[in-house]
Design a protein around this motif. Sequence first.
Motif, PDB file in Angstrom:
ATOM      1  N   PRO A 281       0.801  -1.232   0.000  1.00  0.00           N
ATOM      2  CA  PRO A 281       0.000   0.000   0.000  1.00  0.00           C
ATOM      3  C   PRO A 281       0.841   1.295   0.000  1.00  0.00           C
ATOM      4  N   ASP A 282       2.158   1.208  -0.189  1.00  0.00           N
ATOM      5  CA  ASP A 282       3.009   2.372   0.089  1.00  0.00           C
ATOM      6  C   ASP A 282       3.032   3.453  -0.993  1.00  0.00           C
ATOM      7  N   ASP A 283       2.733   3.096  -2.216  1.00  0.00           N
ATOM      8  CA  ASP A 283       2.822   4.079  -3.303  1.00  0.00           C
ATOM      9  C   ASP A 283       1.693   3.842  -4.303  1.00  0.00           C
ATOM     10  N   VAL A 284       0.572   4.531  -4.020  1.00  0.00           N
ATOM     11  CA  VAL A 284      -0.603   4.402  -4.881  1.00  0.00           C
ATOM     12  C   VAL A 284      -0.834   5.761  -5.521  1.00  0.00           C
ATOM     13  N   ARG A 285      -0.983   5.796  -6.845  1.00  0.00           N
ATOM     14  CA  ARG A 285      -1.123   7.099  -7.518  1.00  0.00           C
ATOM     15  C   ARG A 285      -2.501   7.237  -8.151  1.00  0.00           C
ATOM     16  N   LEU A 286      -3.117   8.348  -7.844  1.00  0.00           N
ATOM     17  CA  LEU A 286      -4.448   8.644  -8.361  1.00  0.00           C
ATOM     18  C   LEU A 286      -4.288   9.843  -9.287  1.00  0.00           C
ATOM     19  N   VAL A 287      -4.570   9.605 -10.564  1.00  0.00           N
ATOM     20  CA  VAL A 287      -4.215  10.606 -11.561  1.00  0.00           C
ATOM     21  C   VAL A 287      -5.467  11.186 -12.224  1.00  0.00           C
ATOM     22  N   ILE A 288      -5.479  12.497 -12.363  1.00  0.00           N
ATOM     23  CA  ILE A 288      -6.645  13.150 -12.979  1.00  0.00           C
ATOM     24  C   ILE A 288      -6.225  14.466 -13.614  1.00  0.00           C
ATOM     25  N   MET A 289      -6.870  14.784 -14.719  1.00  0.00           N
ATOM     26  CA  MET A 289      -6.762  16.126 -15.266  1.00  0.00           C
ATOM     27  C   MET A 289      -8.215  16.565 -15.423  1.00  0.00           C
ATOM     28  N   HIS A 309      -8.823   1.635  -1.538  1.00  0.00           N
ATOM     29  CA  HIS A 309      -8.768   0.197  -1.258  1.00  0.00           C
ATOM     30  C   HIS A 309      -7.298  -0.271  -1.214  1.00  0.00           C
ATOM     31  N   PHE A 310      -6.545   0.047  -2.286  1.00  0.00           N
ATOM     32  CA  PHE A 310      -5.139  -0.383  -2.316  1.00  0.00           C
ATOM     33  C   PHE A 310      -4.332   0.309  -1.215  1.00  0.00           C
ATOM     34  N   GLY A 311      -4.631   1.588  -0.990  1.00  0.00           N
ATOM     35  CA  GLY A 311      -3.862   2.368  -0.016  1.00  0.00           C
ATOM     36  C   GLY A 311      -4.114   1.933   1.424  1.00  0.00           C
ATOM     37  N   CYS A 312      -5.227   1.244   1.678  1.00  0.00           N
ATOM     38  CA  CYS A 312      -5.537   0.795   3.043  1.00  0.00           C
ATOM     39  C   CYS A 312      -5.331  -0.708   3.207  1.00  0.00           C
ATOM     40  N   THR A 313      -4.788  -1.344   2.174  1.00  0.00           N
ATOM     41  CA  THR A 313      -4.485  -2.782   2.260  1.00  0.00           C
ATOM     42  C   THR A 313      -3.358  -3.001   3.279  1.00  0.00           C
ATOM     43  N   ARG A 322      -2.055  -8.594  -2.124  1.00  0.00           N
ATOM     44  CA  ARG A 322      -1.995  -7.148  -2.366  1.00  0.00           C
ATOM     45  C   ARG A 322      -2.131  -6.813  -3.849  1.00  0.00           C
ATOM     46  N   TYR A 323      -1.745  -7.745  -4.726  1.00  0.00           N
ATOM     47  CA  TYR A 323      -1.779  -7.452  -6.168  1.00  0.00           C
ATOM     48  C   TYR A 323      -2.694  -8.369  -6.971  1.00  0.00           C
TER      49      TYR A 323
END
Length: 498
Positions: A281-289, A309-313, A322-323
Motif C-alpha cells: 500500500p506504500d505508493d498508490v497514484r491517483l491521476v486526474i486532469m 482500497h489499495f492504499g488501506c491494504t 496485495r496485487y
Amino acid sequence: MASRDIGQIRGDVESFQSELMEEFYQNYAGLKDDMSTVAIYDKYSHLFSNDSIDVIESAMQGPAPSDDARWLRYLRTFCTLGHVDSAVKLLTDKATTFEAQSSVDCDGEKIPYRFIPVKLRNEPDHEKRRRLFEAKLVETQELNKTLLERVATAHDLSVVLGFKNYRDLCSTLKGVDYKALEEQMEEMLRRTERLYVKEMGGLMEKRTGISLPDAWSYDIPFAFRGEEFDKSFVKQKLVGTFFATLKGIGLDSEKFTNIHIDMEERPKKTPRAFCAPVRVPDDVRLVIMPTGGWRDYDAFFHEGGHAWHFGCTAKGLPAEYRYLGDNSVTESFAFLFNYLPSNKLWLQKVLGMEEPDEYVRFTLVNKLMFLRRYASKLIYEQKLHNAHIGPDFQEVYRNCLQKGLKFRHTEKHYLEDVDDAFYCAEYLRAWILEGQIRAALEGEFGEEWFSNEKAGKFLRELWSYGQKYSADELVKTIGYVDLDIDPMLLEIERGLSE
Ligand SMILES: [Zn+2]
C-alpha cells in the motif's frame, strides 16, 4: 534456464507488478511518450513459462501451506493467464497497432479509428451517426481477422494446458462458476425487463426521438450524453468534493501520504482518471486532469475507490493478496464510490444539488442498461469460449445482445466487444457485491452512511484484506450467505418507481 523454486516466483510478482504500473503511470500521466511494457514482460518472462506453471501446480498437489492456500491459487491463475497472454502477444500488438493507426473515411473526412466513439457520442444527427458507424465497420472487418486468430490461439492453448476449453480454463483458475452467475443474470434480465423497456424506451424517445426497437447501438452514447447535468459537476470542485466525502466517513485525506494525487496539467496526460497501484500500500497514484461534468466525477470517484482500497491494504499481507486475487473485490469498492455521485442524498447534502430526481433517474437507467449489457455479454461469451468458433458466432452475438438490450446491434462486433478472460463476470460480481456492501452500510449506519465516521472504520477493515478473500467470501464477512442480486436490484427498482 534452471527451474526456479516457488519462493523465487513469488518474489518476482511484486517487482513485475510495480515496474508495469510505473510504466503505465509514466505513459498515461504524460511523462513519457512511449510505452515499453514489452521489455518488462521479457525481463519477467520466466513467471509465465511452462516451468513456473509446473512448479506451482506441483506445490498445489503437495501438503497445503499452514495458513491457507489461497495465495497458491492466485499465483497459478496469474502465471497461467500470463502464459496465455504471452502466446497471443504478437496478435495483441497487431490488433492494438491497427486500432491506433487506421482511420475511417466518412463524408470525405479521415477520422482516427479510436476517435469514432467520441464522434458518435457528440453527433446529434442519427443519419450522420449511421454513416460514421458503417464507415468504421469496414475497418472492423479487417481487424476481425486478427482478433479471430487471437481467440482461436487462446482456445487451442487452453486444451494444451489440460483444460476442456477456454471457458473451463478461466472458470477453474478464477474459481468462478459462470453457469451459476448466468442463471442469476437470467433472473435479473427477467425481473427488470418491463422496467427497462419502459424507462430506457422513454429515455431514448426523449433524448434522440428514436424508439427503443428502432435505435442502434451507436445511438446509445449520444442518448446518455446528459450535458445539461454537467453544470452541477464543477471541474474546480472535483477533488475537494471527493476529499469531503472521505472526511464524511472519518478519513482525513492529508493523512494518507501513501496515496499521491497527480492533478498537474500536462499536454500528453490522458484526460480520463486512473489509479496506478505502484507499490501496495506504500505508493498508490491517483491521476486526474479534471475537465468537469458528471462523467468526470463518476470516473474520479471510481478510481478514488480503487486508490483507497489499495492504499488501506495491510502492509504485511503476501504480495498475492496485495496485487492478485479476485478483481471483483477492488471493482466493488470502486463502484461504491463511483455511484455516490448518483445517490440522491449525497447529491443534496455533499454536492448541494437542489433537485436531484431527474439526474438520479438518468443514472439509474444508465446503470440498468450496463447491467443488462454485461449480463448479455456473459451469456454470449460463455457460448463463444465453450466451442470452436465458426462464422455463426456473429449471429449468436447479435441475438444475445439484442435480446437483453432491445436495440439493434451489428454482428461484426462479435470479437471486438469481448474482453479477455471473462472480465465481464468480474464487473457483474462487483455490481452485486457493491449492492450488498452498500446495503450493509445502510443497515448499520443509516441511509446517510457517507456522513458517518463509523462507516469509514467498517470499510477500512474490508480494505485491509486487499484481495485475499474473493467476492463470495467477502460477503460472508458482512453477514450474507452468498452473492445476492437483491440489494442491487432493489436500489434500481425503488429509484425508478418514485
Ligand atoms: Zn475499476
